[in-house]
Design a protein around this motif. Structure first.
Motif, short mmCIF file in Angstrom:
data_model
loop_
_atom_site.label_atom_id
_atom_site.label_comp_id
_atom_site.label_asym_id
_atom_site.label_seq_id
_atom_site.Cartn_x
_atom_site.Cartn_y
_atom_site.Cartn_z
N LEU B 79 0.84 -1.19 0.00
CA LEU B 79 0.00 0.00 0.00
C LEU B 79 0.88 1.25 0.00
O LEU B 79 2.08 1.20 0.29
CB LEU B 79 -0.94 -0.02 1.20
N ARG B 80 0.25 2.39 -0.31
CA ARG B 80 0.98 3.64 -0.46
C ARG B 80 1.70 4.07 0.83
O ARG B 80 2.70 4.77 0.80
CB ARG B 80 0.00 4.73 -0.93
N ASP B 81 1.16 3.66 1.98
CA ASP B 81 1.79 4.03 3.26
C ASP B 81 2.83 3.00 3.70
O ASP B 81 3.27 3.04 4.84
CB ASP B 81 0.71 4.17 4.34
N ALA B 101 -3.34 10.60 4.23
CA ALA B 101 -3.07 12.02 4.03
C ALA B 101 -2.50 12.56 5.34
O ALA B 101 -3.17 13.26 6.09
CB ALA B 101 -4.35 12.75 3.63
N PRO B 102 -1.23 12.18 5.63
CA PRO B 102 -0.66 12.52 6.94
C PRO B 102 -0.60 14.04 7.18
O PRO B 102 -0.72 14.47 8.33
CB PRO B 102 0.74 11.89 6.91
N ALA B 103 -0.43 14.82 6.10
CA ALA B 103 -0.33 16.27 6.27
C ALA B 103 -1.63 16.84 6.85
O ALA B 103 -1.59 17.83 7.60
CB ALA B 103 -0.01 16.93 4.93
N SER B 108 -6.58 6.20 7.67
CA SER B 108 -7.41 5.05 8.05
C SER B 108 -7.05 3.85 7.19
O SER B 108 -6.68 3.98 6.02
CB SER B 108 -8.91 5.38 7.89
N LEU B 109 -7.13 2.69 7.80
CA LEU B 109 -6.89 1.44 7.08
C LEU B 109 -7.77 0.37 7.70
O LEU B 109 -7.62 0.04 8.88
CB LEU B 109 -5.41 1.05 7.18
N ARG B 124 3.08 3.08 7.54
CA ARG B 124 3.17 4.36 8.26
C ARG B 124 1.87 4.74 8.95
O ARG B 124 1.88 5.47 9.94
CB ARG B 124 3.66 5.44 7.30
N ILE B 125 0.73 4.28 8.42
CA ILE B 125 -0.53 4.61 9.10
C ILE B 125 -0.50 4.06 10.53
O ILE B 125 -0.83 4.77 11.48
CB ILE B 125 -1.75 4.06 8.32
N ALA B 126 -0.05 2.81 10.67
CA ALA B 126 0.01 2.20 12.00
C ALA B 126 1.03 2.90 12.89
O ALA B 126 0.85 3.01 14.11
CB ALA B 126 0.34 0.72 11.88
N THR B 127 2.12 3.38 12.28
CA THR B 127 3.15 4.07 13.07
C THR B 127 2.62 5.42 13.55
O THR B 127 2.80 5.79 14.71
CB THR B 127 4.41 4.31 12.20
N LEU B 128 1.96 6.14 12.66
CA LEU B 128 1.50 7.50 12.99
C LEU B 128 0.27 7.48 13.89
O LEU B 128 0.11 8.34 14.76
CB LEU B 128 1.17 8.27 11.70
N MET B 129 -0.63 6.52 13.66
CA MET B 129 -1.91 6.51 14.39
C MET B 129 -2.41 5.06 14.49
O MET B 129 -3.25 4.63 13.69
CB MET B 129 -2.93 7.37 13.64
#
Lengths: 209, 156
Positions: B79-81, B101-103, B108-109, B124-129
């Motif tokens: 995936l893109r993240d 869209a981290p900015a 969501s995933l 990165r989604i899991a890392t960020l949130m």
């Protein structure tokens, strides 16, 4: 009557008395889900998983811990899987797991889009990284330090990123899989006051996935 | 071969629908795409808006797509993240939600595993949130606080 069937029969009688009858379900055999936590293939790090059903929750925190869930039940007691169990259930999936994304930072001389000598030598590694992948996607993000105003720095970040993209395309990479953008001075590695020259912030970040 | 008129009409309708959907562009900007197929073996299809097409290496994957592998199928998607997914044979996984869209802080995933085997490695989604990531099976919801999860769902 097994305890499970007794509970189901009781639930059906109860439901019939106090509301619309739910669709009749056969009690056995309920499909079974299994959830396991395993170490990250690259770092070896073991995270944490919380498995939750309406009837309960179980947290997996150690390598190869697993829980199984049957329809309507709570997650079962934790069972540590053997490597053979994991291969039997997940071998074909794990066999095609893609490698982790890789990141490169290329640094620039102050004020323009000239790479530093060290980073110029690293461009070959970036190209090799992209070539070594099946169907790669590449993100190229340009950054600047805080010297000067924000708007021209955004433009400069884009010039730096575009330069790297062009080098990748010259090396044979399909331009349509390269995403180019600029964060200007807004995303420094080393936070600084405004108008501060900082070599580590003058960079292009390349991610190959 | 003789066919009842009604049957012929139905066939034509299906054919027209197939042509209409088939004419849609295959490639779109990678910004809209959720990810890309990185490996395929055996029989694998991507189901998009009710239409299934064979999955090929390099094909884009979008939010709401279902990934299905046949009895000899294997599939890998990044995936893109940077989330990594791999499916074993006889699997069906739907990308229920994907926002990266981290900015803007929008992340969501949601992955729904209907059957088969999924190997999931956080991106990165899991890392960020971490709370933005949810794996769902017919019986359970799995919250991921890193990193590598294996999920197996028996076919009903």
């Amino acid at each position: 009557m097994t305890p499970r069937r007794a509970v189901l029969a009781f639930a059906l009688i109860g439901a019939a008395g106090c509301g619309p009858t739910p669709p009749l379900q056969t009690a056995e055999p309920a499909p079974r889900d299994l959830v396991a936590l395993v170490p990250d293939p690259e770092t070896g790090a073991v995270g944490r998983l919380a498995v939750t059903t309406p009837a309960g929750s179980v947290e997996l925190t150690q390598a190869r811990e697993s829980t199984t869930v049957r329809s309507g039940g709570a997650p079962g007691a934790i069972v540590v899987l053997t490597e053979a169990d994991i291969q039997r259930l997940f071998g074909p999936a794990l066999a095609v797991q893609p490698p982790a994304a890789v990141r490169f930072n290329l640094y620039f001389q102050t004020g323009g889009d000239q790479l530093t000598l060290e980073s110029r030598a690293m461009v070959a590694d970036v190209i090799a990284g992209a070539r070594g992948r099946v169907a790669p996607d590449v993100t190229v993000i340009g950054h600047t330090d805080t010297t000067g105003d924000a708007a021209p720095n955004t433009a400069l970040g884009l010039r730096r990123a575009t330069l790297i993209r062009d080098l990748l395309i010259q090396a044979g990479l399909d331009g349509s899989v390269v995403d180019v953008r600029s964060h200007g001075e807004s995303d420094p590695v080393v936070p600084t006051p405004n108008n501060t020259a900082e070599a580590r912030n003058r960079r292009v970040e390349v991610t190959i996935r | 071969m003789h066919m009842p008129l009604q049957e012929t009409g139905r066939l034509l309708a299906v054919l027209c629908l197939t042509l209409a959907f088939g004419a849609a562009p295959v490639f779109a900007q990678s910004d809209d795409a959720a990810g890309r197929v990185k490996a395929v073996a055996g029989d694998v299809v991507i189901v998009r808006a009710g239409t299934s097409s064979p999955a090929r290496v390099g094909a884009l994957v979008y939010e709401s797509d279902s990934l299905r592998t046949g009895t000899d199928g294997q599939l890998a998607v990044m995936l893109r993240d940077e989330t990594r997914l791999a499916l074993g044979p006889g699997s069906e996984v739907t990308l229920g939600a994907f926002t990266f869209a981290p900015a803007d802080g929008r992340l969501s995933l949601v992955l729904r595993i209907a059957r088969g085997a999924l190997s999931y490695i956080s991106g990165r989604i899991a890392t960020l949130m971490p709370e933005a990531v949810r794996l769902e099976t017919p019986t359970s919801v799995i919250g991921v606080r890193g990193t590598h999860a294996l999920v197996h769902v028996e076919a009903p």
